[in-house]
Design a protein around this motif. Structure first.
Motif, PDB file in Angstrom:
ATOM      1  N   ALA A 167      53.585 -22.275 -12.344  1.00  0.00           N
ATOM      2  CA  ALA A 167      53.070 -23.386 -13.141  1.00  0.00           C
ATOM      3  C   ALA A 167      52.183 -24.305 -12.311  1.00  0.00           C
ATOM      4  O   ALA A 167      51.287 -24.960 -12.836  1.00  0.00           O
ATOM      5  CB  ALA A 167      54.221 -24.182 -13.758  1.00  0.00           C
ATOM      6  N   LEU A 168      52.431 -24.345 -11.009  1.00  0.00           N
ATOM      7  CA  LEU A 168      51.685 -25.219 -10.102  1.00  0.00           C
ATOM      8  C   LEU A 168      50.635 -24.448  -9.310  1.00  0.00           C
ATOM      9  O   LEU A 168      50.217 -24.880  -8.246  1.00  0.00           O
ATOM     10  CB  LEU A 168      52.660 -25.918  -9.145  1.00  0.00           C
ATOM     11  CG  LEU A 168      53.722 -26.793  -9.812  1.00  0.00           C
ATOM     12  CD1 LEU A 168      54.764 -27.239  -8.796  1.00  0.00           C
ATOM     13  CD2 LEU A 168      53.082 -27.978 -10.499  1.00  0.00           C
ATOM     14  N   ALA A 169      50.193 -23.334  -9.829  1.00  0.00           N
ATOM     15  CA  ALA A 169      49.290 -22.430  -9.105  1.00  0.00           C
ATOM     16  C   ALA A 169      47.981 -23.090  -8.675  1.00  0.00           C
ATOM     17  O   ALA A 169      47.345 -22.621  -7.741  1.00  0.00           O
ATOM     18  CB  ALA A 169      49.000 -21.196  -9.940  1.00  0.00           C
ATOM     19  N   GLY A 170      47.582 -24.165  -9.301  1.00  0.00           N
ATOM     20  CA  GLY A 170      46.360 -24.864  -8.909  1.00  0.00           C
ATOM     21  C   GLY A 170      46.519 -25.701  -7.650  1.00  0.00           C
ATOM     22  O   GLY A 170      45.561 -26.284  -7.169  1.00  0.00           O
ATOM     23  N   THR A 171      47.728 -25.725  -7.099  1.00  0.00           N
ATOM     24  CA  THR A 171      48.027 -26.523  -5.913  1.00  0.00           C
ATOM     25  C   THR A 171      48.330 -25.597  -4.745  1.00  0.00           C
ATOM     26  O   THR A 171      48.959 -24.552  -4.928  1.00  0.00           O
ATOM     27  CB  THR A 171      49.258 -27.417  -6.180  1.00  0.00           C
ATOM     28  OG1 THR A 171      48.963 -28.270  -7.282  1.00  0.00           O
ATOM     29  CG2 THR A 171      49.628 -28.258  -4.985  1.00  0.00           C
ATOM     30  N   THR A 172      47.924 -25.964  -3.549  1.00  0.00           N
ATOM     31  CA  THR A 172      48.263 -25.189  -2.370  1.00  0.00           C
ATOM     32  C   THR A 172      49.749 -25.341  -2.080  1.00  0.00           C
ATOM     33  O   THR A 172      50.249 -26.460  -1.929  1.00  0.00           O
ATOM     34  CB  THR A 172      47.452 -25.661  -1.156  1.00  0.00           C
ATOM     35  OG1 THR A 172      46.060 -25.506  -1.447  1.00  0.00           O
ATOM     36  CG2 THR A 172      47.810 -24.874   0.091  1.00  0.00           C
ATOM     37  N   ILE A 173      50.453 -24.209  -2.027  1.00  0.00           N
ATOM     38  CA  ILE A 173      51.888 -24.211  -1.755  1.00  0.00           C
ATOM     39  C   ILE A 173      52.097 -23.461  -0.456  1.00  0.00           C
ATOM     40  O   ILE A 173      51.704 -22.310  -0.318  1.00  0.00           O
ATOM     41  CB  ILE A 173      52.688 -23.537  -2.894  1.00  0.00           C
ATOM     42  CG1 ILE A 173      52.443 -24.275  -4.217  1.00  0.00           C
ATOM     43  CG2 ILE A 173      54.171 -23.495  -2.553  1.00  0.00           C
ATOM     44  CD1 ILE A 173      52.973 -23.550  -5.450  1.00  0.00           C
ATOM     45  N   THR A 174      52.712 -24.124   0.525  1.00  0.00           N
ATOM     46  CA  THR A 174      53.026 -23.495   1.805  1.00  0.00           C
ATOM     47  C   THR A 174      54.531 -23.365   1.936  1.00  0.00           C
ATOM     48  O   THR A 174      55.296 -23.996   1.201  1.00  0.00           O
ATOM     49  CB  THR A 174      52.443 -24.313   2.976  1.00  0.00           C
ATOM     50  OG1 THR A 174      52.956 -25.652   2.913  1.00  0.00           O
ATOM     51  CG2 THR A 174      50.916 -24.337   2.912  1.00  0.00           C
ATOM     52  N   LEU A 175      54.967 -22.549   2.911  1.00  0.00           N
ATOM     53  CA  LEU A 175      56.379 -22.233   3.042  1.00  0.00           C
ATOM     54  C   LEU A 175      56.770 -22.086   4.497  1.00  0.00           C
ATOM     55  O   LEU A 175      56.053 -21.458   5.276  1.00  0.00           O
ATOM     56  CB  LEU A 175      56.673 -20.907   2.308  1.00  0.00           C
ATOM     57  CG  LEU A 175      58.047 -20.272   2.473  1.00  0.00           C
ATOM     58  CD1 LEU A 175      59.119 -21.134   1.812  1.00  0.00           C
ATOM     59  CD2 LEU A 175      58.052 -18.855   1.888  1.00  0.00           C
ATOM     60  N   THR A 176      57.920 -22.651   4.855  1.00  0.00           N
ATOM     61  CA  THR A 176      58.578 -22.377   6.120  1.00  0.00           C
ATOM     62  C   THR A 176      59.941 -21.819   5.761  1.00  0.00           C
ATOM     63  O   THR A 176      60.733 -22.496   5.088  1.00  0.00           O
ATOM     64  CB  THR A 176      58.751 -23.668   6.955  1.00  0.00           C
ATOM     65  OG1 THR A 176      57.473 -24.234   7.205  1.00  0.00           O
ATOM     66  CG2 THR A 176      59.462 -23.375   8.270  1.00  0.00           C
ATOM     67  N   ALA A 177      60.208 -20.583   6.178  1.00  0.00           N
ATOM     68  CA  ALA A 177      61.453 -19.922   5.820  1.00  0.00           C
ATOM     69  C   ALA A 177      62.221 -19.559   7.087  1.00  0.00           C
ATOM     70  O   ALA A 177      61.674 -18.936   7.994  1.00  0.00           O
ATOM     71  CB  ALA A 177      61.175 -18.665   5.009  1.00  0.00           C
TER      72      ALA A 177
ATOM     73  N   LYS B  41      55.885 -16.830  -4.605  1.00  0.00           N
ATOM     74  CA  LYS B  41      54.860 -16.326  -5.519  1.00  0.00           C
ATOM     75  C   LYS B  41      55.366 -16.216  -6.954  1.00  0.00           C
ATOM     76  O   LYS B  41      54.621 -16.477  -7.902  1.00  0.00           O
ATOM     77  CB  LYS B  41      54.392 -14.961  -5.016  1.00  0.00           C
ATOM     78  CG  LYS B  41      53.377 -14.278  -5.872  1.00  0.00           C
ATOM     79  CD  LYS B  41      53.007 -12.940  -5.242  1.00  0.00           C
ATOM     80  CE  LYS B  41      52.559 -11.965  -6.302  1.00  0.00           C
ATOM     81  NZ  LYS B  41      52.408 -10.616  -5.799  1.00  0.00           N
ATOM     82  N   ASN B  42      56.624 -15.848  -7.130  1.00  0.00           N
ATOM     83  CA  ASN B  42      57.148 -15.528  -8.460  1.00  0.00           C
ATOM     84  C   ASN B  42      58.036 -16.585  -9.096  1.00  0.00           C
ATOM     85  O   ASN B  42      58.404 -16.440 -10.261  1.00  0.00           O
ATOM     86  CB  ASN B  42      57.877 -14.190  -8.414  1.00  0.00           C
ATOM     87  CG  ASN B  42      56.909 -13.059  -8.133  1.00  0.00           C
ATOM     88  OD1 ASN B  42      55.910 -12.919  -8.819  1.00  0.00           O
ATOM     89  ND2 ASN B  42      57.176 -12.284  -7.099  1.00  0.00           N
ATOM     90  N   CYS B  43      58.372 -17.627  -8.376  1.00  0.00           N
ATOM     91  CA  CYS B  43      59.148 -18.726  -8.957  1.00  0.00           C
ATOM     92  C   CYS B  43      58.337 -19.312 -10.118  1.00  0.00           C
ATOM     93  O   CYS B  43      57.143 -19.588  -9.975  1.00  0.00           O
ATOM     94  CB  CYS B  43      59.398 -19.775  -7.872  1.00  0.00           C
ATOM     95  SG  CYS B  43      59.758 -21.433  -8.429  1.00  0.00           S
ATOM     96  N   PRO B  44      58.934 -19.480 -11.297  1.00  0.00           N
ATOM     97  CA  PRO B  44      58.184 -20.004 -12.437  1.00  0.00           C
ATOM     98  C   PRO B  44      57.530 -21.367 -12.186  1.00  0.00           C
ATOM     99  O   PRO B  44      56.434 -21.618 -12.687  1.00  0.00           O
ATOM    100  CB  PRO B  44      59.230 -20.087 -13.554  1.00  0.00           C
ATOM    101  CG  PRO B  44      60.199 -18.996 -13.214  1.00  0.00           C
ATOM    102  CD  PRO B  44      60.280 -19.022 -11.709  1.00  0.00           C
ATOM    103  N   VAL B  45      58.158 -22.212 -11.398  1.00  0.00           N
ATOM    104  CA  VAL B  45      57.532 -23.508 -11.107  1.00  0.00           C
ATOM    105  C   VAL B  45      56.333 -23.314 -10.179  1.00  0.00           C
ATOM    106  O   VAL B  45      55.290 -23.935 -10.375  1.00  0.00           O
ATOM    107  CB  VAL B  45      58.556 -24.525 -10.546  1.00  0.00           C
ATOM    108  CG1 VAL B  45      57.868 -25.792 -10.059  1.00  0.00           C
ATOM    109  CG2 VAL B  45      59.598 -24.861 -11.610  1.00  0.00           C
TER     110      VAL B  45
END
Length: 141
Positions: free
Chosen positions: A128-138, A121-125
């Motif tokens: 910057a890419l907030a208009g794109t769906t970003i998913t995560l596997t951690a 959520k807080n990574c600057p990139v």
């Protein structure tokens, strides 16, 4: 203090048959060939805007996660992140999937999952890419 980084692309020809080269000017680490086929089909030894975004996102995310964990008193031993940027010709970038594996002594899986989501959520990139769906596997290793 703010910093500015610069890359420049030289392109010749039309989109489909043309070709170009992107120079990473701020670092001077190199110039990389780009083309439509390398973007929409197989890379064939060339890069693409999406690969460059993936590089930026994976490195920024690793830094953000490492910083967040250290600030919480549980600095990581290692953080390995990959970013997959999906490009659909005619549509554009349709999503980014981050995969992170980290070794964090003294941290349980739930706290790691929370830190990983917070970094996404807080990574600057990511921002910057907030208009794109970003998913995560951690994965805590």
């Amino acid at each position: 203090m703010a910093t500015t980084r610069k890359a420049t692309t030289h392109w010749e020809g039309n989109l489909m048959e043309g070709k170009g080269a992107v120079a990473l000017e701020s670092s001077g680490v190199g110039t990389f060939d780009v083309s439509w086929p390398s973007r929409a089909e197989a890379a064939n030894g060339k890069t693409s805007p999406e690969e460059l975004i993936a590089a930026a996102h994976s490195s920024c995310y690793s830094m953000a996660l490492s910083h967040g964990l250290a600030q919480a008193g549980t600095p990581p031993t290692t953080v390995d992140t990959s970013a997959e940027v999906t490009f659909q010709p005619g549509t554009g970038i349709t999503g980014i999937h981050l995969t992170v594996n980290a070794a964090v002594p003294g941290l349980d899986a739930a706290a790691f999952a929370e830190a990983a989501e917070n970094a996404k959520k807080n990574c600057p990139v990511s921002q910057a890419l907030a208009g794109t769906t970003i998913t995560l596997t951690a994965t805590l290793i």
